[in-house]
Design a protein around this motif. Structure first.
Motif, short mmCIF file in Angstrom:
data_model
loop_
_atom_site.label_atom_id
_atom_site.label_comp_id
_atom_site.label_asym_id
_atom_site.label_seq_id
_atom_site.Cartn_x
_atom_site.Cartn_y
_atom_site.Cartn_z
N ARG A 90 14.90 2.16 3.84
CA ARG A 90 15.22 3.52 3.42
C ARG A 90 13.94 4.33 3.16
NH1 ARG A 90 18.13 8.02 3.67
NH2 ARG A 90 18.33 9.11 1.68
N MET A 91 12.91 3.69 2.58
CA MET A 91 11.67 4.41 2.29
C MET A 91 11.01 4.92 3.57
SD MET A 91 9.67 2.56 -0.87
CE MET A 91 9.53 0.98 -0.05
N MET A 92 11.10 4.16 4.65
CA MET A 92 10.51 4.60 5.91
C MET A 92 11.27 5.79 6.47
SD MET A 92 8.13 4.36 8.08
CE MET A 92 7.29 2.77 7.96
N GLU A 93 12.59 5.79 6.34
CA GLU A 93 13.37 6.93 6.79
C GLU A 93 12.97 8.19 6.02
OE1 GLU A 93 17.99 8.06 7.84
OE2 GLU A 93 17.59 6.45 6.41
N ILE A 94 12.80 8.05 4.71
CA ILE A 94 12.38 9.19 3.88
C ILE A 94 11.01 9.69 4.33
CG2 ILE A 94 11.68 9.86 1.54
CD1 ILE A 94 13.88 7.94 0.51
N GLY A 128 1.44 5.16 4.67
CA GLY A 128 2.43 5.51 5.68
C GLY A 128 2.42 7.00 5.98
N ALA A 129 2.38 7.81 4.92
CA ALA A 129 2.34 9.27 5.11
C ALA A 129 1.07 9.70 5.82
CB ALA A 129 2.45 9.96 3.76
N ALA A 130 -0.06 9.05 5.48
CA ALA A 130 -1.33 9.39 6.12
C ALA A 130 -1.30 9.09 7.62
CB ALA A 130 -2.48 8.63 5.44
N VAL A 140 0.81 -1.22 0.00
CA VAL A 140 0.00 0.00 0.00
C VAL A 140 0.85 1.27 0.00
CG1 VAL A 140 -1.97 -1.12 1.08
CG2 VAL A 140 -0.21 -0.11 2.53
N VAL A 141 2.14 1.13 -0.33
CA VAL A 141 3.00 2.31 -0.39
C VAL A 141 2.46 3.33 -1.37
CG1 VAL A 141 5.28 3.13 -1.11
CG2 VAL A 141 5.09 1.10 0.34
N SER A 142 2.02 2.86 -2.54
CA SER A 142 1.57 3.78 -3.59
C SER A 142 0.26 4.49 -3.24
CB SER A 142 1.40 3.03 -4.92
OG SER A 142 0.39 2.04 -4.82
N ALA A 159 7.97 14.02 6.69
CA ALA A 159 6.94 14.48 7.64
C ALA A 159 7.48 15.56 8.59
CB ALA A 159 6.41 13.30 8.45
N GLY A 160 8.79 15.80 8.56
CA GLY A 160 9.36 16.86 9.39
C GLY A 160 10.11 16.39 10.62
#
Length: 362
Positions: free
Chosen positions: A301-305, A272-274, A266-268, A310-311
């Motif tokens: 790496r994607m989670m770190e980004i 995660g951002a939500a 569900v990355v796309s 998110a700040g």
């Protein structure tokens, strides 16, 4: 001796393997009751199944439909090419490692061809089919509700991807057309198996890579300082199932995210951002800070980004041990994603039940 991983997909030959006889020669082939039971039980255990067969596609698929078994097989490869090419195509489209794929065929030459080109794929003789259900590699340690629906979720995913590839508008327009709904709820006893599975299986979108056992998760459920939250996703094609887990600790000065993990599937969709935006908004409403544990792994790496975007910034002098660092954010009110309806509990209040996260002008 290292235990082999659980099989995630079993690829079947058809002639004299799934069914008795050769379709092009005998015409009227049938599937033994014992084989039918294996197909249905593997499906119930959450193990996907596919087909690699040298046959005319339309003729063979029509026969599978008449036998009432076509629905159980995803991404069938029915053609006149090498079986190894078919098995690789299935693994690639499922994004499964070859070591999690199994292949069953009555012909020694076909098994040898697959083993030669794909040595990680486990091959079985047709005579072994009745024994598969008792083998450890076909017996998952846990069978969750999501696992029992895994085939249906993958089939819905294939339909979703097909429509996405044919969509002529923007990606944002397509996401809005899906009717996506993210449901974040406090975990129940029944959810724990799936939560543990997410902490164990998710690597790319796992903030720490830490596996929480069933026992540890149940202990957190009864601890008033902790929240165990599960995120599930649905859209007009059907459910995605449980796709995320948040382990939250209520500290005096902050909400602390001990673990955030989401399914790579569900990355796309921006899940995660939500989740991070929702947590930030909840912390802002509660008037408290927001911190998060993070440990860099080979795959996250994607989670770190996502945290950086998110700040979140690394706090000073906050090593938690085992390579885990603390990230910190000064929360401000956030807007919900335009393409996603979010239903979630209020973390800053004693209210029960879920509330829709709505845009704010504050």
């Amino acid at each position: 001796m290292t235990q082999q991983p659980t099989v995630k997909c079993l690829v079947w030959d058809l002639d004299n393997t799934l069914w008795q006889g050769t379709l092009l020669e005998d015409g009227d082939v049938d599937v033994p009751t014992a084989v039918r039971e294996v197909v249905r039980e593997l499906d119930a255990r959450g193990i996907l199944q596919s087909v690699a067969s040298r046959n005319d596609h339309d003729h063979a698929w029509e026969r599978l439909e008449k036998l009432g078994l076509a629905e159980f097989f995803v991404l069938p490869q029915i053609n006149w090419g090498p079986k190894s090419a078919s098995v690789r195509a299935i693994a690639d489209q499922l994004n499964f490692a070859l070591k999690t794929i199994a292949f069953v065929d009555d012909q020694p030459a076909e098994r040898a061809e697959v083993s030669h080109h794909l040595p990680e794929v486990r091959c079985y003789r047709a005579e072994e089919v009745p024994e598969l259900l008792s083998r450890p590699e076909f017996t998952p340690t846990m069978v969750t509700a999501d696992a029992r629906n895994r085939r249906l979720m993958y089939q819905a995913g294939f339909q979703r991807n097909t429509e996405r590839s044919e969509h002529t508008g923007t990606d944002e327009e397509f996401l809005r057309s899906l009717g996506l709904e993210l449901n974040i709820h406090r975990a129940s006893e029944e959810d724990i198996a799936r939560v543990e599975e997410l902490t164990l299986r998710t690597s790319q979108m796992n903030a720490t890579g830490v596996h929480y056992s069933d026992e540890a998760l149940r202990a957190l459920l009864s601890d008033q300082r902790h929240e165990v939250l599960v995120a599930s996703l649905t859209d007009r094609f059907g459910p995605h199932g449980a796709v995320g887990v948040i382990l939250l600790e209520r500290l005096t000065e902050a909400f602390h995210i001990k673990l955030l993990a989401t399914s790579c599937r569900v990355v796309s969709f921006g899940v995660g951002a939500a989740l991070l935006r929702w947590l930030t908004d909840e912390a802002a409403l509660a008037g408290t800070g927001l911190t998060a544990s993070f440990r860099r792994t080979e795959r996250n790496r994607m989670m770190e980004i996502a945290y950086r975007f998110a700040g979140f910034e690394e706090a000073e002098h906050t090593q938690e041990g085992e390579g885990i660092r603390t990230l910190r954010l000064a929360p401000t009110r956030q807007q919900p994603p335009a393409h996603l309806r979010v239903l979630a509990p209020r973390l800053f209040a004693e209210e029960s039940g879920l509330t829709e996260w709505r845009p704010t002008t504050a």
